[in-house]
Design a protein around this motif. Structure first.
Motif, PDB file in Angstrom:
ATOM      1  N   PRO A 465       0.824  -1.213   0.000  1.00  8.62           N
ATOM      2  CA  PRO A 465       0.000   0.000   0.000  1.00  8.62           C
ATOM      3  C   PRO A 465       0.860   1.265   0.000  1.00  8.62           C
ATOM      4  O   PRO A 465       1.884   1.325   0.679  1.00  8.62           O
ATOM      5  N   TRP A 466       0.459   2.243  -0.813  1.00 12.15           N
ATOM      6  CA  TRP A 466       1.090   3.568  -0.949  1.00 12.15           C
ATOM      7  C   TRP A 466       2.465   3.521  -1.597  1.00 12.15           C
ATOM      8  O   TRP A 466       3.119   4.544  -1.703  1.00 12.15           O
ATOM      9  N   GLU A 467       2.898   2.345  -2.055  1.00  8.62           N
ATOM     10  CA  GLU A 467       4.236   2.287  -2.668  1.00  8.62           C
ATOM     11  C   GLU A 467       4.148   2.116  -4.186  1.00  8.62           C
ATOM     12  O   GLU A 467       4.804   1.270  -4.783  1.00  8.62           O
ATOM     13  N   GLU A 468       3.309   2.966  -4.799  1.00  6.03           N
ATOM     14  CA  GLU A 468       3.158   2.905  -6.254  1.00  6.03           C
ATOM     15  C   GLU A 468       4.470   3.183  -6.970  1.00  6.03           C
ATOM     16  O   GLU A 468       4.725   2.613  -8.037  1.00  6.03           O
ATOM     17  N   GLY A 469       5.307   4.048  -6.407  1.00  7.83           N
ATOM     18  CA  GLY A 469       6.593   4.376  -7.042  1.00  7.83           C
ATOM     19  C   GLY A 469       7.452   3.134  -7.193  1.00  7.83           C
ATOM     20  O   GLY A 469       8.003   2.847  -8.265  1.00  7.83           O
ATOM     21  N   ASP A 470       7.542   2.362  -6.127  1.00  8.97           N
ATOM     22  CA  ASP A 470       8.299   1.110  -6.116  1.00  8.97           C
ATOM     23  C   ASP A 470       7.691   0.113  -7.113  1.00  8.97           C
ATOM     24  O   ASP A 470       8.394  -0.561  -7.872  1.00  8.97           O
ATOM     25  N   LEU A 471       6.356   0.048  -7.103  1.00  9.63           N
ATOM     26  CA  LEU A 471       5.635  -0.875  -8.002  1.00  9.63           C
ATOM     27  C   LEU A 471       5.875  -0.500  -9.462  1.00  9.63           C
ATOM     28  O   LEU A 471       6.157  -1.363 -10.310  1.00  9.63           O
ATOM     29  N   LEU A 472       5.784   0.780  -9.763  1.00  7.42           N
ATOM     30  CA  LEU A 472       6.017   1.251 -11.136  1.00  7.42           C
ATOM     31  C   LEU A 472       7.443   0.948 -11.576  1.00  7.42           C
ATOM     32  O   LEU A 472       7.684   0.579 -12.734  1.00  7.42           O
ATOM     33  N   ASN A 473       8.402   1.078 -10.670  1.00  8.67           N
ATOM     34  CA  ASN A 473       9.797   0.784 -11.006  1.00  8.67           C
ATOM     35  C   ASN A 473       9.971  -0.692 -11.365  1.00  8.67           C
ATOM     36  O   ASN A 473      10.663  -1.039 -12.328  1.00  8.67           O
ATOM     37  N   GLN A 474       9.334  -1.575 -10.599  1.00  9.12           N
ATOM     38  CA  GLN A 474       9.419  -3.009 -10.924  1.00  9.12           C
ATOM     39  C   GLN A 474       8.714  -3.304 -12.245  1.00  9.12           C
ATOM     40  O   GLN A 474       9.175  -4.124 -13.049  1.00  9.12           O
ATOM     41  N   ALA A 475       7.593  -2.595 -12.478  1.00 12.18           N
ATOM     42  CA  ALA A 475       6.878  -2.764 -13.753  1.00 12.18           C
ATOM     43  C   ALA A 475       7.740  -2.302 -14.923  1.00 12.18           C
ATOM     44  O   ALA A 475       7.723  -2.903 -16.001  1.00 12.18           O
ATOM     45  N   LEU A 476       8.519  -1.231 -14.708  1.00  5.66           N
ATOM     46  CA  LEU A 476       9.420  -0.715 -15.761  1.00  5.66           C
ATOM     47  C   LEU A 476      10.456  -1.778 -16.135  1.00  5.66           C
ATOM     48  O   LEU A 476      10.756  -1.992 -17.318  1.00  5.66           O
ATOM     49  N   VAL A 477      11.004  -2.452 -15.127  1.00  4.94           N
ATOM     50  CA  VAL A 477      12.004  -3.503 -15.381  1.00  4.94           C
ATOM     51  C   VAL A 477      11.370  -4.628 -16.199  1.00  4.94           C
ATOM     52  O   VAL A 477      11.956  -5.126 -17.172  1.00  4.94           O
ATOM     53  N   LEU A 478      10.146  -5.001 -15.823  1.00  8.19           N
ATOM     54  CA  LEU A 478       9.424  -6.056 -16.552  1.00  8.19           C
ATOM     55  C   LEU A 478       9.147  -5.606 -17.986  1.00  8.19           C
ATOM     56  O   LEU A 478       9.351  -6.366 -18.940  1.00  8.19           O
ATOM     57  N   GLU A 479       8.709  -4.357 -18.144  1.00 11.84           N
ATOM     58  CA  GLU A 479       8.412  -3.811 -19.475  1.00 11.84           C
ATOM     59  C   GLU A 479       9.670  -3.815 -20.350  1.00 11.84           C
ATOM     60  O   GLU A 479       9.630  -4.235 -21.514  1.00 11.84           O
ATOM     61  N   ASN A 480      10.792  -3.362 -19.794  1.00 12.85           N
ATOM     62  CA  ASN A 480      12.046  -3.312 -20.558  1.00 12.85           C
ATOM     63  C   ASN A 480      12.530  -4.699 -20.940  1.00 12.85           C
ATOM     64  O   ASN A 480      12.978  -4.938 -22.060  1.00 12.85           O
ATOM     65  N   ALA A 481      12.420  -5.649 -19.980  1.00 10.19           N
ATOM     66  CA  ALA A 481      12.892  -7.015 -20.248  1.00 10.19           C
ATOM     67  C   ALA A 481      12.022  -7.699 -21.292  1.00 10.19           C
ATOM     68  O   ALA A 481      12.512  -8.420 -22.163  1.00 10.19           O
ATOM     69  N   ALA A 482      10.703  -7.463 -21.212  1.00  9.55           N
ATOM     70  CA  ALA A 482       9.786  -8.129 -22.158  1.00  9.55           C
ATOM     71  C   ALA A 482       9.912  -7.515 -23.547  1.00  9.55           C
ATOM     72  O   ALA A 482       9.741  -8.193 -24.564  1.00  9.55           O
TER      73      ALA A 482
END
Length: 492
Positions: A465-482
């Protein structure tokens, strides 16, 4: 490159450098919208408003006073009240309703200089997973792999189709049980549902007040971070809106997730899950591991009760929220014959105004709230909800930073294919997403690959909860890798 195909980040940078104007980008989008009638994504076009806002944005940019969203043309889901512009939640019962006020989310966007291209279709009152319950007729996905018309997902189907087809640079969506993440996965775009209370619900037509949350639907994770930063705010008009500062989500996108603990919940491995979804999940797990994250198998034991609990709580809240639509003050009012009174007017108005899926959910909701069944259904569902939240709390307390799951149990299906199915079949589309709403957590869907037919499939990351920044960063890594770069071939 056509200007309507720009991402928010690219458009922002080009606008700041003076390489392009907001009016030019807006005109490119308006031309695309006019040419894309076959998708049925926009239910109201607002070209005059768009061009006036674009001119004002250009003046702000010239003056050097431009926030990140200044001059960015957007589509707005029909659930958001927009002053003087039809806002009818895709329902006949709100025909002719033009609000005298602006929702907090859209006000935040206009204050930042964003541009409104028009309103986007959706499932009626956000109830549906395929965008077939709208009074405007179904939205068609821009993806096409055979002679069928495919669903863009729901309820934010118009938003997903418009972003995937480059009719706008981004769009607003709302998510009560997966209505941002499921259509994002079906159309190959990014969709984030923020933590409950991060974004104001004021001026957003209510479906289930303890579950609804608005969020951005965008072409990239970076765009989601930029737009969420503008949409989110503290708001005295929404008592559930959290009074905590909105961080710079874009600044959190470092691309470094070394040492992060990513949980893989064993309860999400379902019987009959397509092998392609299974493989996608395994591939995504490997990508995060390669980026330095630690993969941990976790248990969320109450997951199997999530759908039944959701389909008690959401209709219960809907039945009380939709009681206000009675034909008295605004929207559709049934015509009465001689001798019919006020009760007949209520009954006829609601029978004519609400579609079958909305009627079904109102009836379920009224039933579970009725005196004899309140404890057996509603209170029990609330207790299950508390257990589901506790499962997540325990995982996070054990040091898990986020949880990786599939976003949907399949890729997009054809429009009309679920028509004769049991409604529960359609509800199963939300099996991976509803837990996140019940627990009030942030969740993001990222496009990761194509299935054998060539349709997009997404993975979901669930954050603290409230850690969207951290979540978005992990999503960015997934997006870049995919490296997902597929776009629908233009047929419309």
């Amino acid at each position: 490159m056509s200007l309507n195909k720009l991402t928010i980040a690219a458009a922002r940078d080009a606008l700041k450098k003076g390489e392009v104007t907001s009016v030019e980008i807006t005109e490119a989008c308006l031309a695309e919208i006019d040419a894309a009638g076959a998708l049925n994504a926009f239910c109201a076009k607002t070209p005059e408003i768009a061009l006036a806002q674009a001119k004002a944005a250009d003046a702000r940019i010239k003056a050097g006073d431009a926030p990140a969203m200044c001059g960015i043309p957007l589509g707005i889901k029909d659930l958001f009240c927009t002053k003087g512009v039809a806002s009818q939640a895709a329902s006949r019962i709100l025909e002719g309703f033009k609000p005298e006020y602006e929702s907090t989310v859209t006000q935040n966007l206009w204050d930042a200089g964003a541009v409104m291209l028009g309103k986007l279709s959706m499932d009626e009152f956000a109830m549906g997973s395929s965008n077939e319950t709208a009074c405007y007729g179904p939205v068609v996905s821009p993806w096409k792999v055979d002679d069928r018309q495919l669903t863009p997902g729901g309820s934010s189907g118009g938003s997903a189709a418009a972003v995937a087809a480059d009719l706008c640079l981004a769009a607003t969506g709302t998510d009560t049980g997966g209505s941002i993440r499921q259509p994002a996965a079906f159309t190959g775009i990014v969709g984030i549902k923020p933590t409950y209370g991060r974004v104001s619900r004021w001026g957003v037509v209510a479906f289930a007040s303890s579950l609804d949350q608005a969020g951005p639907m965008t072409k990239s994770v970076r765009d989601a971070a930029i737009m969420l930063g503008t949409m989110a705010s503290n708001d005295a008009k929404d008592s559930t809106c959290a009074d905590i500062p909105v961080p710079d989500f874009e600044a959190a996108l470092t691309g470094d997730i070394r040492g992060k603990k990513i949980g893989i919940p064993r309860e999400y491995r379902m019987d009959g899950m397509p092998a392609e979804i299974e493989k996608l999940w395994a591939d995504g797990t490997a990508m995060l591991k390669d980026a330095g994250a630690e993969i941990v198998e976790i248990s969320l034991p109450h997951t199997k009760y999530a759908l039944p609990a959701y389909y008690v709580i959401a209709p219960a809240e809907a039945s009380s929220n939709l009681a206000r639509y009675d034909g008295v003050r605004y929207g559709h009012r049934a015509k009465l014959s001689a001798g019919e009174g006020i009760v007949d007017m209520y009954e006829k108005t609601r029978a004519e105004g609400f579609g079958p899926e909305v009627q079904r959910r109102i009836m379920i909701g009224t039933y579970v709230l009725s005196a004899g069944f309140y404890d057996a259904y509603y209170n029990r569902a609330r207790r299950v909800r508390a257990l589901i939240k506790q499962d997540f709390d325990q995982a996070f307390a054990a040091g898990i930073d986020s949880i990786l799951t599939p976003a949907t149990p399949s890729s997009a299906f054809g429009l009309g294919e679920m028509k004769d199915a049991d409604p529960v079949e359609m509800y199963l589309n939300d099996v991976f997403t509803v837990t996140v709403n019940l627990a009030g957590l942030p969740g993001i869907s990222v496009p990761v690959g194509l299935d054998a037919k060539g349709l997009p499939m997404g993975l979901q990351l669930i954050g603290r909860p409230w850690e969207e920044g951290d979540l978005l960063n992990q999503a960015l890594v997934l997006e870049n890798a995919a490296g997902f770069a597929a776009k629908p071939a233009k047929w419309w």
